[in-house]
Enzyme design. Structure first.
Site, short mmCIF file in Angstrom:
data_model
loop_
_atom_site.label_atom_id
_atom_site.label_comp_id
_atom_site.label_asym_id
_atom_site.label_seq_id
_atom_site.Cartn_x
_atom_site.Cartn_y
_atom_site.Cartn_z
N HIS A 170 6.00 -0.52 -16.44
CA HIS A 170 7.41 -0.18 -16.58
C HIS A 170 7.93 -0.57 -17.97
O HIS A 170 9.10 -0.38 -18.26
CB HIS A 170 8.25 -0.91 -15.53
N THR A 203 -5.10 5.35 -3.48
CA THR A 203 -4.02 6.24 -3.03
C THR A 203 -4.58 7.64 -2.79
O THR A 203 -4.25 8.28 -1.78
CB THR A 203 -2.90 6.28 -4.09
N SER A 219 16.63 -12.38 4.33
CA SER A 219 16.46 -11.57 5.53
C SER A 219 15.10 -10.88 5.55
O SER A 219 14.38 -10.92 6.54
CB SER A 219 17.59 -10.53 5.59
#
Lengths: 556, 377
Positions: free
Chosen positions: A323, A348, A191
């Site tokens: 991570h 950022t 989707s």
């Protein structure tokens, strides 16, 4: 492509979408006055980007509530040490499903909903490039949601290995429901993939003639870039999930002790880190729309903002192993991912500075969308700071897998993505509904949320630094105070969202009529559309004057 | 909350002895400085980053606050029209880059030093995680033992427990057998896992090392002060994730040598016992102990298990043969039921099966002998 052929293509797409509606018996001669189908079939069969956008937003609200109930159950169990309400395995299911629900069924559909509503309006297109694919992409989501949530009721319970479903905990040692979770992930992935492709094609193919790429609104820009990131990330997740499925059922050993459990983490985070930017870049886009509108001043460093978004996107594919600093990576690997992670804070930071510079010497007012945007800038920056700290590997040996990380992700996802979504909803709701929300109610929602959010998540920094690991259903007594405060904040935050639902119902049912441009400083093609909005918009493309007056040179 | 805090503080400080003075401040808001070079470095980098972030925050939020106060329409502010400045945009790209370089340099130096493994550590400990306990093996000293959550914590952590968590000393941070290391000596741990991924973490030692099946991760540390250092598994590893603490007891080298001797003597005594008498009373007593440390995490002290996850043993209908088989070889259907043949002695297994068949509402009267277990291996 020259403007003529682009117009032609746009008309063809418009005809195609009308044609589909005509096929089921609602043809009208005058397309511009064609209204929605009556009854519930409108929602099942709709190919209208506004209806699909609304459905995405409603789904995300349902997701937010269900994920929120899970969060409150988690917080209730963590109110004090000892197990009071549930078994540890059920607690683990809650943390797992809370993460999956909030990411895939709250934040992502909300951003897609905003894109469905706003991208065609911002670029003067009459609908999405593939209206029918748009319908399918949406309706896949509730199916996936039902599959995912129903796992609570199957024997063995819902997935409990964390939303990151690391093997072997989620392969050999996982409950049956992991298979259903993987199916749900696949459906949501397909989707999202087609949703993203549709948005990219809409922007590139249906943009009104006369609007240059660099003149596009920042929200549309951020979605164009995010779309490509989704095309990269979703198949990667599908690969990881399929390999887990294969290990579970088809005798492979990709991620077992005789394979390589760490390999899963590499593949997963190659999806997972771009994923966090998928959830924040469109949020940046919303903030870049809202801040200039209420500063009544053009966005500062517009080009740099676009380049910064592109830079973040590229870099987001090179930071995944931050991570995984404690899995035993070679030292050069740890150094590379530390440097790349630190580097990503530069673009950022540029974005934060540009928003502040946009406010600087503006003519500021503080209606609800602006309040959310200001809260976003401050609190997301705090999340950015803890992100920078987490990048520092020797310190991360201590931070990793503690509540410090939980605090970090909630500052960037709740006060980041979610607050930006609220900013966008309050900003555009008058346009969508043709009615004005109640400012007093909206401000109550804002202030309760922003205060309780900090009560809930700020103490988690301390709990983590004091040594509390994440994902534990029970904890040592010295962490009690932090957890009690967090739980109180979480409950206030959760119940404050009922005000949001009440505000939405009140606005749609009985809000006073909104002006076509309810914010005097707002610029963009969406504001030239009359209010209430016709069901089909931009059947005739916007004029050159409109494009110029609503474009980047609007305030000059 | 303050009302609750005071008795809690008293309760926690009461058992403190001078030897425990090195323990982490239970009301800490900040990262511990710890007792190793690694933990000290982590603390220093953490504080450096904290101050850098705080200064950046003051500047950025200060500018923003100034703007929010001064440049509001209600004060008659008229919007300027500027929308770019190459000079300022270069400045706020280059200055953060310089700040990043400044914080990356010490981080790099520390990281490279921490990852250099010494050729010859003084003590090596093989650490193996499993659901939900740690196994410590000293290959050079020929010592090995399991480290389980202390029974007092286990009991207080049950749903509907009679005793509150505050009644258990060091609730969830207490074990039956701590890992023991000598102060001032180089200790190397070699960490791996028997099942899922765990992570070995003691905050005061300053690092986490993931325990990954099929992979061995090494880490080295030198503890500078004697004390009990408490930590927890840091990687989600299933239902018992919160219930597999790590306790490291750091003692002076002479005491460590004594401890090694004692452990060896105890191991020899156990071996001698293995040839000793075997009857219902001995088996039940030993079985109760084994059950408490090995089985009760899942099957619960009352033998009721957890519905849907861990089967009840109370009222079970298993034959002796099947019972021995599942304990020795584990369950294919549910991998949480490990093959305990690898972890426990024949005598322990015989004892615990005897205990399970004669406790709660089970009154089979079966006495399992170590020989039967040996035959089933």
């Amino acid at each position: 492509m020259n403007p003529t052929s682009e117009t032609l293509m746009q008309n063809t797409a418009a005809d195609a979408s009308i044609g589909q509606v005509g096929h089921v018996g609602h043809a009208h001669d005058d397309h511009a006055h064609h209204g929605p189908r009556k009854g519930w079939l409108r929602w099942l069969l709709t190919v209208n980007h506004k209806d699909v956008g609304t459905m995405y937003l409603v789904l995300s609200l349902v997701g937010l509530m269900i994920g929120g109930i899970m969060a409150l159950l988690i917080r209730a169990e963590l109110f004090e040490p000892g197990m009071q309400l549930m078994q540890p395995q059920f607690f683990n299911s809650l943390t797992t499903m809370h993460g999956l629900t909030m990411i895939f069924l709250a934040i992502m559909p909300a951003l897609t909903g905003l894109a469905n509503w706003m991208v065609p309006l911002q670029i003067g297109a009459d609908d999405m490039y593939w209206p029918r694919v748009n319908n399918w992409a949406f309706w896949a989501m509730p199916v996936a949601a039902v599959i995912l949530w129903s796992t609570f009721f199957i024997p063995g319970g819902a997935p409990a290995g964390g939303w990151t479903f690391y093997p072997p905990l989620s392969t050999t040692y996982g409950p049956e429901s992991i298979d259903w979770m993987i199916i749900a992930i696949h459906i949501m992935g397909v989707s999202s993939f087609f949703g993203a492709l549709n948005i990219i094609l809409t922007i590139l193919k249906l943009r009104t003639p006369g609007m240059k790429l660099m003149d596009m609104p920042l929200f549309t820009w951020s979605w164009l870039i995010t779309g490509f990131l989704l095309l990269l990330a979703m198949p990667t997740l599908a690969i990881a999930a399929t390999m887990v499925l294969s290990d579970r059922h088809w005798g492979t050993h990709f991620f077992g002790a005789d394979g390589n459990p760490v390999m899963f983490q590499h593949i997963f985070w190659f999806f997972g880190h771009p994923e966090v930017y998928i959830m924040i870049l469109p949020a940046f886009g919303v903030i870049s729309e809202v801040v200039p509108a209420f500063a009544r001043k053009p966005l500062f460093g517009r080009k740099m903002m676009i380049y910064a978004t592109a830079a973040i996107t590229f870099m987001s594919t090179t930071v995944w192993a931050h991570h995984m600093f404690t899995v035993g990576l070679p030292v050069w690997g740890q150094l590379f991912f530390m440097y790349s992670t630190m580097l990503i804070s530069i673009p950022t930071g540029v974005k934060i500075f540009n928003w502040v510079a946009t406010m600087w010497r503006g003519s500021l007012t503080f209606e609800t969308p602006m309040l959310w945007a200001i809260a976003f800038i401050v609190l997301f920056t705090i999340g950015g700071f803890s992100g920078l700290m987490l990048a520092d590997v020797p310190a991360d040996y201590q931070y990793q897998d503690t509540y410090f990380v939980v605090a970090h992700i909630h500052y960037v996802l709740v006060s980041g993505s979610l607050f930006a979504i609220f900013a966008g909803v309050y900003y555009w709701l008058p346009k969508w509904s043709g009615r004005m929300y109640n400012e007093r109610l909206a401000q109550w929602h804002f202030w309760l949320s922003v205060i309780s959010m900090n009560i809930a998540f700020f103490p988690m920094h301390f709990a983590g630094l004091a040594g509390m690991p994440r994902r534990i259903p029970d904890y040592a007594v010295q962490f009690t105070d932090f957890n009690m405060i967090s739980t109180v904040g979480a409950f206030i935050f959760g119940f404050s969202q009922l005000l949001f639902i009440w505000m939405l119902i009140k606005t749609v049912r009985s809000g006073p009529p909104a002006l076509a441009r309810p914010w005097d400083g707002a610029r963009g093609l969406e504001w030239v559309i009359p209010s209430p909005m016709p069901y089909h918009t931009f059947i005739t493309p916007p004029t050159d004057k409109q494009i110029h007056d609503e474009g980047p040179k609007a305030y000059e | 909350m303050a009302k609750r805090l005071i008795p809690l503080a008293l309760a926690l400080t009461a058992p403190f002895t001078p030897a425990m003075a090195a323990e982490q401040d239970p009301f800490s808001f900040n990262m511990t400085q710890g007792v190793t070079a690694t933990s000290f470095d982590a603390f220093n980098l953490h504080m450096l980053l904290f101050w850098v972030c705080l200064i950046i925050g003051v500047v950025v939020f200060g500018a923003m606050a100034w703007s929010l106060v001064r440049h509001r329409r209600s004060r008659g502010a008229v919007a300027a029209t500027f929308h770019e400045s190459t000079a300022i945009e270069i400045i706020w790209t280059v200055v953060p880059a310089l700040i990043l370089i400044a914080i990356a340099i010490p981080a790099t130096m520390v990281l490279v030093a921490e990852n250099a493994q010494p050729a010859k550590p003084d003590v090596i400990v093989d650490v193996q995680g499993s659901q939900w306990k740690w196994h410590y093996k000293y290959p050079d000293q020929d010592i090995s033992f399991f480290s389980n959550l202390a029974t007092s914590s286990r009991d207080a952590s049950q749903l509907g427990a009679k005793e509150p968590p505050s009644s258990a000393p060091y609730y969830l941070l207490n074990v039956d057998n701590p890992m023991v290391v000598p102060v001032g000596k180089t200790v190397q741990i070699r960490v791996t896992s028997n099942d899922v991924i765990h992570s070995w973490w003691v905050p005061q030692l300053g690092f986490k090392t993931d325990a990954i099946p099929g992979k061995i991760n090494n880490m080295t540390f030198v503890v500078s002060k004697p004390g009990m250092y408490r930590g927890q598994c840091a990687e989600l590893c299933g239902a018992g994730h919160a219930f597999m603490p790590i306790v490291v007891k750091a003692i002076m080298p002479a005491a460590f040598a004594d401890w090694v001797q004692k452990e060896k003597a105890a191991a020899a005594a156990t071996k001698a016992d293995a040839a000793g008498p075997w009857d219902m009373k001995i088996a039940m007593a030993q079985g109760g102990k084994v059950y408490g440390s090995t089985c009760s995490a899942c099957h619960q002290a009352n033998g009721q298990g957890i519905k849907g996850t861990f089967p009840a043993l109370d009222g079970m209908k298993l034959s002796v043969k099947d019972h021995i088989h599942i304990v020795v070889h584990g369950s294919k259907k549910n991998p949480a039921m490990q093959a305990y043949g690898k972890q426990l002695s024949d005598r322990d297994i015989a004892a615990v099966i005897t205990y399970e068949r004669n406790s709660w509402n089970n009154h089979t009267g079966d006495l399992i002998t170590p020989k039967e277990v040996e035959a089933a291996r």
